[in-house]
Write a protein that holds these residues in place. Structure first.
Motif, PDB file in Angstrom:
ATOM      1  N   GLY A 112       0.792  -1.229   0.000  1.00 26.57           N
ATOM      2  CA  GLY A 112       0.000   0.000   0.000  1.00 26.57           C
ATOM      3  C   GLY A 112       0.822   1.274   0.000  1.00 26.57           C
ATOM      4  O   GLY A 112       0.269   2.377  -0.048  1.00 26.57           O
ATOM      5  N   LYS A 113       2.131   1.152   0.052  1.00 27.32           N
ATOM      6  CA  LYS A 113       3.011   2.336   0.107  1.00 27.32           C
ATOM      7  C   LYS A 113       3.117   2.977  -1.272  1.00 27.32           C
ATOM      8  O   LYS A 113       3.327   2.307  -2.280  1.00 27.32           O
ATOM      9  CB  LYS A 113       4.401   1.903   0.585  1.00 27.32           C
ATOM     10  CG  LYS A 113       5.484   2.973   0.492  1.00 27.32           C
ATOM     11  CD  LYS A 113       5.382   3.973   1.618  1.00 27.32           C
ATOM     12  CE  LYS A 113       6.638   4.825   1.749  1.00 27.32           C
ATOM     13  NZ  LYS A 113       6.961   5.648   0.603  1.00 27.32           N
ATOM     14  N   LYS A 114       2.941   4.302  -1.320  1.00 27.40           N
ATOM     15  CA  LYS A 114       3.170   5.031  -2.561  1.00 27.40           C
ATOM     16  C   LYS A 114       4.659   5.350  -2.692  1.00 27.40           C
ATOM     17  O   LYS A 114       5.320   5.684  -1.710  1.00 27.40           O
ATOM     18  CB  LYS A 114       2.353   6.324  -2.574  1.00 27.40           C
ATOM     19  CG  LYS A 114       0.855   6.099  -2.747  1.00 27.40           C
ATOM     20  CD  LYS A 114       0.121   7.420  -2.906  1.00 27.40           C
ATOM     21  CE  LYS A 114      -1.367   7.171  -3.167  1.00 27.40           C
ATOM     22  NZ  LYS A 114      -2.108   8.447  -3.371  1.00 27.40           N
ATOM     23  N   VAL A 115       5.149   5.241  -3.903  1.00 29.09           N
ATOM     24  CA  VAL A 115       6.584   5.422  -4.149  1.00 29.09           C
ATOM     25  C   VAL A 115       7.015   6.853  -3.851  1.00 29.09           C
ATOM     26  O   VAL A 115       6.377   7.814  -4.300  1.00 29.09           O
ATOM     27  CB  VAL A 115       6.938   5.075  -5.611  1.00 29.09           C
ATOM     28  CG1 VAL A 115       8.426   5.339  -5.867  1.00 29.09           C
ATOM     29  CG2 VAL A 115       6.593   3.626  -5.922  1.00 29.09           C
ATOM     30  N   SER A 116       8.103   6.974  -3.095  1.00 27.87           N
ATOM     31  CA  SER A 116       8.723   8.280  -2.858  1.00 27.87           C
ATOM     32  C   SER A 116      10.234   8.129  -3.018  1.00 27.87           C
ATOM     33  O   SER A 116      10.760   7.013  -3.124  1.00 27.87           O
ATOM     34  CB  SER A 116       8.373   8.798  -1.457  1.00 27.87           C
ATOM     35  OG  SER A 116       8.818   7.890  -0.466  1.00 27.87           O
ATOM     36  N   VAL A 117      10.921   9.258  -3.048  1.00 32.91           N
ATOM     37  CA  VAL A 117      12.382   9.236  -3.234  1.00 32.91           C
ATOM     38  C   VAL A 117      13.035   8.442  -2.106  1.00 32.91           C
ATOM     39  O   VAL A 117      12.714   8.628  -0.933  1.00 32.91           O
ATOM     40  CB  VAL A 117      12.948  10.672  -3.271  1.00 32.91           C
ATOM     41  CG1 VAL A 117      14.480  10.645  -3.315  1.00 32.91           C
ATOM     42  CG2 VAL A 117      12.406  11.418  -4.477  1.00 32.91           C
TER      43      VAL A 117
END
Length: 436
Positions: free
Chosen positions: A156-161
């Motif tokens: 469920g994690k949205k991609v971030s840097v």
């Protein structure tokens, strides 16, 4: 052979050399006989060609060879008999040469200055030493847990840097896959600049299960020039999103870094950090020693040797300049100023080289075969894949071996001096050490 000194000006000497005609004839005949043993001429068996025919056919070649051999052998004899130590290769100006004339030439040479080294007790040195700071040591240890980064799946994690993304990436141009940019079931870390920036921007904010379709203009520096600056269709399947997992500094992490356990890793880290500080300390005391040796000695310098050193420095400067690698301090200086500064550097290098060579000679310091072997082995350790090439390079190239020998000799002389003079030791902080 007659040798007459025509002039002597400081370290420069000019000699007139006369070799009688009979010696020229004798040497010429030896050359002709040698040629006759190998030459093949129609109508004669090999090695049975009459000398007068050999002379007709090969006389000029033999005469040129005779000149070279006589000049070489006579100059070597003069240098040996007069116990001359040359700064550079002598210049030869042939005035007369022939079978009936004999050989007359002028040899211009420059010798190494004769001087006594100053009492080394005049050298006063302070060795600045520093021990590993405990805070620096702890920070360095902690970096290992961050550098040796692991990731764990995060549903469920949205991609971030900084996230790791397991994905399939299929770029298409004119219905063909662009293989240079294709990714199949591999993880990439967002923000590490391993992907095309526009593609990376599209991935940010996505999550596992997402399918992305878009057109991306590939950069002008893309390896495949047929694709550079072209609009490419990109299809991406986001398989998993992973977040960085903080490592625990323990035996397992230590083993993954090549240590036996955590204590072994700590010892190795501290030893390496101390070694780096010790190397700085050694460089500082060597520089101070060289400065003082330069200061207490007053000697004449062979101009030819200074010119040779300067030409090497100037060639290196121009090469660096063409590559945009010159120091900022040199960028705004004109050529006249730069040449003056580099001439002083050349003079100092020659002077220090002569001083160290004299100290080495006086104390019978030599580079042993074992020293060269050790240096070559260290070179191989730095480039293990090039072992055969390195060995061949040094065994077949006398100049390369000489270039390897010079710094070894210099360091042995420096070590000898440091071992035989009184040195004051002063403990300072790492910050102070690095400022010096």
């Amino acid at each position: 052979m007659l040798v007459k000194e025509l002039k002597k000006n400081g370290l420069q000497v000019e000699l007139k050399v006369n070799i009688p005609a009979k010696d020229v004839t004798e040497k010429l005949n030896q050359s002709l006989i040698k040629i006759s043993e190998d030459v093949e001429i129609e109508g004669f068996r090999k090695g049975k060609v009459p000398l007068d025919i050999v002379r007709q056919r090969f006389g000029q070649n033999a005469l040129n060879e005779t000149l070279d051999e006589l000049v070489q052998s006579s100059t070597n004899e003069i240098i040996r008999d007069k116990k001359l130590k040359l700064a550079i290769k002598p210049k030869i100006d042939v005035k007369n040469f022939g079978e009936e004339k004999g050989l007359e030439y002028i040899m211009s040479l420059e010798v190494i200055p004769q001087f006594k080294t100053e009492d080394l007790k005049k050298v006063k040195l302070t060795k600045f030493v520093s021990e590993v700071d405990e805070d620096d040591y702890k920070k360095t240890l902690n970096t290992f847990s961050k550098v040796q980064q692991n990731f764990e799946k995060k549903d469920g994690k949205k991609v971030s840097v900084g996230d790791g993304v397991l994905l399939n990436l299929k770029p298409m141009y004119e219905n063909e896959i662009v293989k240079e940019a294709q990714i199949e079931n591999k993880m990439t870390i967002v923000g590490n600049k391993m992907m095309i920036p526009e593609i990376e921007e599209k991935i940010i904010g996505s999550k596992a299960g997402d399918k992305l379709n878009f057109v991306c203009k590939f950069p002008s520096n893309f390896p495949n020039k047929n694709i550079a600056n072209k609009d490419v269709k990109v299809e991406i399947d986001i398989l998993e999103v992973r977040v960085p997992k903080e490592n625990t500094l323990d035996d397992n992490l230590a083993k993954s870094l090549g240590a036996k356990n955590l204590n072994d890793l700590k010892e190795k880290v501290k030893k390496q950090m101390q070694g780096e500080l010790d190397n700085v300390s050694k460089m500082l005391i060597k520089k101070d020693l060289i400065d003082q040796l330069d200061k207490i000695h007053k000697i004449s310098l062979p101009q030819g040797l200074v010119d040779y050193e300067f030409n090497n420095i100037w060639a290196k400067f121009n090469d660096d300049k063409s590559k945009g690698l010159i120091d900022d301090t040199d960028k705004n200086k004109n050529e006249t100023v730069l040449k003056k500064e580099y001439k002083l550097i050349a003079e100092r290098r020659v002077k220090v080289g002569l001083i160290l060579a004299k100290i080495g000679e006086d104390n019978k310091i030599e580079v042993e075969e074992s020293d060269l072997k050790k240096a070559i082995e260290e070179e191989i350790m730095r480039q293990p894949d090039a072992k055969d090439r390195i060995i061949k390079f040094y065994t077949e190239n006398s100049q390369a071996l000489a270039s390897l020998k010079a710094p070894i000799f210099e360091q042995k002389v420096v070590d000898y001096i440091l071992a035989n003079i009184k040195i004051e030791e002063k403990k300072i902080s790492k910050k102070e050490l690095l400022k010096k």
